[in-house]
Design an enzyme around this catalytic site. Structure first.
Site, PDB file in Angstrom:
ATOM      1  N   CYS A   1       1.031  -1.240   0.035  1.00 24.77           N
ATOM      2  CA  CYS A   1      -0.205  -0.098   0.022  1.00 24.77           C
ATOM      3  C   CYS A   1       0.827   1.232  -0.026  1.00 24.77           C
ATOM      4  O   CYS A   1       1.997   1.218   0.877  1.00 24.77           O
ATOM      5  CB  CYS A   1      -0.778  -0.235   1.323  1.00 24.77           C
ATOM      6  SG  CYS A   1      -1.837   1.442   1.658  1.00 24.77           S
TER       7      CYS A   1
ATOM      8  N   GLN B   1      -7.017  19.775   8.846  1.00 28.10           N
ATOM      9  CA  GLN B   1      -6.015  18.911   9.407  1.00 28.10           C
ATOM     10  C   GLN B   1      -6.496  17.418   9.665  1.00 28.10           C
ATOM     11  O   GLN B   1      -7.320  17.535  10.291  1.00 28.10           O
ATOM     12  CB  GLN B   1      -5.084  19.537  10.480  1.00 28.10           C
ATOM     13  CG  GLN B   1      -4.335  20.482  10.076  1.00 28.10           C
ATOM     14  CD  GLN B   1      -3.055  20.271   9.339  1.00 28.10           C
ATOM     15  OE1 GLN B   1      -2.763  19.524   8.875  1.00 28.10           O
ATOM     16  NE2 GLN B   1      -2.368  21.336   8.992  1.00 28.10           N
TER      17      GLN B   1
ATOM     18  N   CYS C   1       4.080  21.711   4.828  1.00 28.34           N
ATOM     19  CA  CYS C   1       3.892  20.236   4.770  1.00 28.34           C
ATOM     20  C   CYS C   1       4.975  19.656   3.822  1.00 28.34           C
ATOM     21  O   CYS C   1       4.707  18.580   3.366  1.00 28.34           O
ATOM     22  CB  CYS C   1       2.344  19.926   4.462  1.00 28.34           C
ATOM     23  SG  CYS C   1       2.001  20.629   2.870  1.00 28.34           S
TER      24      CYS C   1
HETATM   25  N1  SAH Z   1      -4.265  27.027   7.216  1.00 29.74           N
HETATM   26  C1  SAH Z   1      -5.274  25.874   7.071  1.00 29.74           C
HETATM   27  C2  SAH Z   1      -5.163  25.433   5.802  1.00 29.74           C
HETATM   28  C3  SAH Z   1      -3.931  24.933   5.165  1.00 29.74           C
HETATM   29  S1  SAH Z   1      -3.960  23.705   3.892  1.00 29.74           S
HETATM   30  C4  SAH Z   1      -5.257  25.052   8.336  1.00 29.74           C
HETATM   31  O1  SAH Z   1      -4.615  24.724   8.958  1.00 29.74           O
HETATM   32  O2  SAH Z   1      -6.446  24.377   8.385  1.00 29.74           O
HETATM   33  C5  SAH Z   1      -3.587  24.902   2.491  1.00 29.74           C
HETATM   34  C6  SAH Z   1      -4.927  25.562   1.845  1.00 29.74           C
HETATM   35  O3  SAH Z   1      -4.403  26.318   0.914  1.00 29.74           O
HETATM   36  C7  SAH Z   1      -6.234  24.765   1.308  1.00 29.74           C
HETATM   37  O4  SAH Z   1      -7.240  25.109   2.208  1.00 29.74           O
HETATM   38  C8  SAH Z   1      -6.264  24.968  -0.168  1.00 29.74           C
HETATM   39  O5  SAH Z   1      -7.372  25.120  -0.431  1.00 29.74           O
HETATM   40  C9  SAH Z   1      -5.795  26.234  -0.038  1.00 29.74           C
HETATM   41  N2  SAH Z   1      -4.830  26.712  -1.438  1.00 29.74           N
HETATM   42  C10 SAH Z   1      -4.256  25.894  -2.371  1.00 29.74           C
HETATM   43  N3  SAH Z   1      -3.734  26.639  -3.071  1.00 29.74           N
HETATM   44  C11 SAH Z   1      -4.153  27.974  -2.850  1.00 29.74           C
HETATM   45  C12 SAH Z   1      -3.922  29.180  -3.640  1.00 29.74           C
HETATM   46  N4  SAH Z   1      -2.908  29.284  -4.713  1.00 29.74           N
HETATM   47  N5  SAH Z   1      -4.299  30.304  -3.081  1.00 29.74           N
HETATM   48  C13 SAH Z   1      -5.093  30.299  -1.822  1.00 29.74           C
HETATM   49  N6  SAH Z   1      -5.390  29.004  -1.426  1.00 29.74           N
HETATM   50  C14 SAH Z   1      -4.862  27.986  -2.007  1.00 29.74           C
END
Ligand code: SAH
Length: 463
Positions: A85, A293, A418
């Site tokens: 997997c 998350q 990440c």
């Molecule tokens: N800070 C938040 C989300 C982080 S994940 C938390 O901790 O929950 C990253 C986020 O970026 C996701 O919600 C995704 O939809 C958004 N995202 C991805 N590319 C983007 C872009 N180019 N502009 C704005 N948001 C974006």
């Protein structure tokens, strides 16, 4: 060695011992000066390896037999499909070993990217903060489903590494015990569905809120939409009322079987259109498509760390770029006069606005846009941000975003990442332009996998 010579090694059997583990969790050894990656072999161990394939400048091998003593960090992987997997890469490594490995990965990429800069002199990567649970931590899972028409059998499982080939399993050690039970209930419920409906389903999307116990099931289908709707409604009605009370069910029409189930809006068929999670005393409503998350308990530790970093330098105007459902914007709102969250996914922005409302937080505004489109147009000398926080997806920051942040010239810049590779790449221009790295803290958000989460705090020195 030229590629033709590398290719001639394929099929050979050799004895190897890796010196380290790479970002993907594979052992890294050398064979006549060429790097060779061997999954599941740990540093210090010796094994007979068959060379399986050749890349442009490296080889990949498969362990045939381990020789001699095993590493003191080796543990028995509990999952029966570990190795086949693509979900987990590190179950064979002790948890202590995983934490140390992730700290080293962050350090390796930062040192490489910041080479030659003074920022590197005092660089200290803190030990990785462990996840409260090393297994059973996921609040969210997307399970591919296939139908074997000959045996009239539904197959659930996960994809093999870098492929869409299903590795059948009815078990996953990473997902929470309550989601595991829910999966069993769904599987049983679907057994009696007509063949053509079983064949129409290609994903199950399960999600839960740890604080409230609310759960969500979304079926992703390619065909037979109306009939599947009817069966989902029957399935829901036949559940015990204690389960139904906390459950949302829905369906998502997708055009290809490998489409992620949350790439479009789901139709909710029964239950609420959101589930509600609570972290650090703030409530978060999440719809099927919103980002959250996957490890709630560890997310809480990470958010607490970000709050601690920012509390020290209370902000006037704080920007939370890539704000998802508004988690960080709302948690940080007590420490800033105003907060602006920017997020490109509409469902997440709608959740974020609703989350501000239900928590009675009024100094936060959410913008639906991409950060690279919105931010460069916002930065002006008199209307800027003194604190900027970014939490981008794995590909990191767009170069226009980096330029815009440098132009905004915030006192504090925080990066929640990440992906240590893009984190290290993106930090270099900040280190070159007067930002001092004040802390680097890896978090183990995804135990047993090779993913590394990290928070870096930087502070502008000088003007
Ligand atoms: N800070 C938040 C989300 C982080 S994940 C938390 O901790 O929950 C990253 C986020 O970026 C996701 O919600 C995704 O939809 C958004 N995202 C991805 N590319 C983007 C872009 N180019 N502009 C704005 N948001 C974006």
């Amino acid at each position: 060695m030229p590629k033709s010579e590398l290719l001639s090694c394929v099929g050979q059997q050799v004895t190897l011992s890796p010196i380290r583990i790479n970002d993907d969790g594979e052992g890294v050894a050398t064979l006549e000066g060429v790097t060779i990656f061997v999954p599941h072999l740990l540093p210090g161990e010796v094994a007979n390896v068959r060379v399986q394939s050749a890349g442009r400048s490296f080889l990949r091998g498969e362990m045939i037999e381990r020789l001699g003593t095993e590493s003191k960090d080796r543990v028995h992987p509990p999952c029966s499909v570990f190795g086949q997997c693509g979900g987990c890469q590190l179950q064979h490594l002790s948890y202590r070993g995983q934490l140390l490995h992730k700290q080293k990965v962050v350090e390796h990429h930062l040192r490489r990217s910041l080479r030659g800069l003074t920022a590197i002199e005092n660089l200290q990567v803190q030990p990785t903060i462990a996840s409260p649970s090393p297994y059973g931590y996921r609040n969210h899972v997307q399970i591919p489903v296939r139908y074997d028409g000959q045996k009239d059998k539904l197959l659930f499982g996960f994809y093999a590494p870098s492929s869409h080939e299903l590795v059948p399993t009815e078990d996953c050690w990473l997902i929470s015990p309550r989601l595991m039970l829910l999966w069993q209930v769904v599987r049983k419920g679907m057994e009696t569905w007509p063949r053509e409906l079983k064949a129409a389903i290609h994903h199950l999307h399960l999600r839960e809120a740890v604080a409230t116990g609310q759960q969500m099931i979304i079926w992703a289908v390619q065909a037979e939409y109306e009939k599947v709707v009817e069966h989902i409604q029957n399935f829901y009605q036949n559940l015990e009322s204690s389960l139904r009370k906390l459950l949302t069910v829905g369906i998502n029409r997708t055009s290809h079987e490998t489409d992620r189930p949350n790439s479009r809006r789901a139709d909710i068929l029964a239950g609420s259109s959101w589930i509600e999670e609570e972290l650090l005393g703030v409530r978060f409503r999440l719809s099927a498509e919103s980002f959250f998350q996957v490890n709630s308990a560890q997310a809480e530790q990470l958010y607490r760390h970000v709050i601690d970093r920012l509390q020290k330098h209370s902000a006037t105007r704080l920007l939370d770029a890539y704000s998802g459902t508004g988690t960080l914007s709302l948690l940080l709102s007590p420490y800033a006069k105003t907060v602006v969250g920017v997020e490109s996914v509409r469902a997440s922005v709608e959740n974020a606005r609703q989350n501000a409302e239900i928590n009675h937080i009024f100094n936060v505004q959410f913008i639906e846009d991409t950060v690279e489109h919105w931010l460069p147009r916002q930065i002006s000398d008199n209307d800027s941000f003194d604190t900027i926080l970014v939490d981008p997806p794995r590909k990191g920051l767009h170069s226009e975003v980096i330029s815009a942040i440098l132009k905004a010239n915030p006192q504090t810049f925080l990066y929640v990442s990440c992906n240590p590779v893009t984190l290290a790449r993106d930090l270099r221009p900040f280190a070159e332009n007067g930002y001092q790295i004040t802390s680097v803290q890896p978090f183990d958000m995804f135990p047993q996998t090779s993913h590394v989460e990290c928070v870096v705090a930087t502070y502008r020195v000088g003007k």
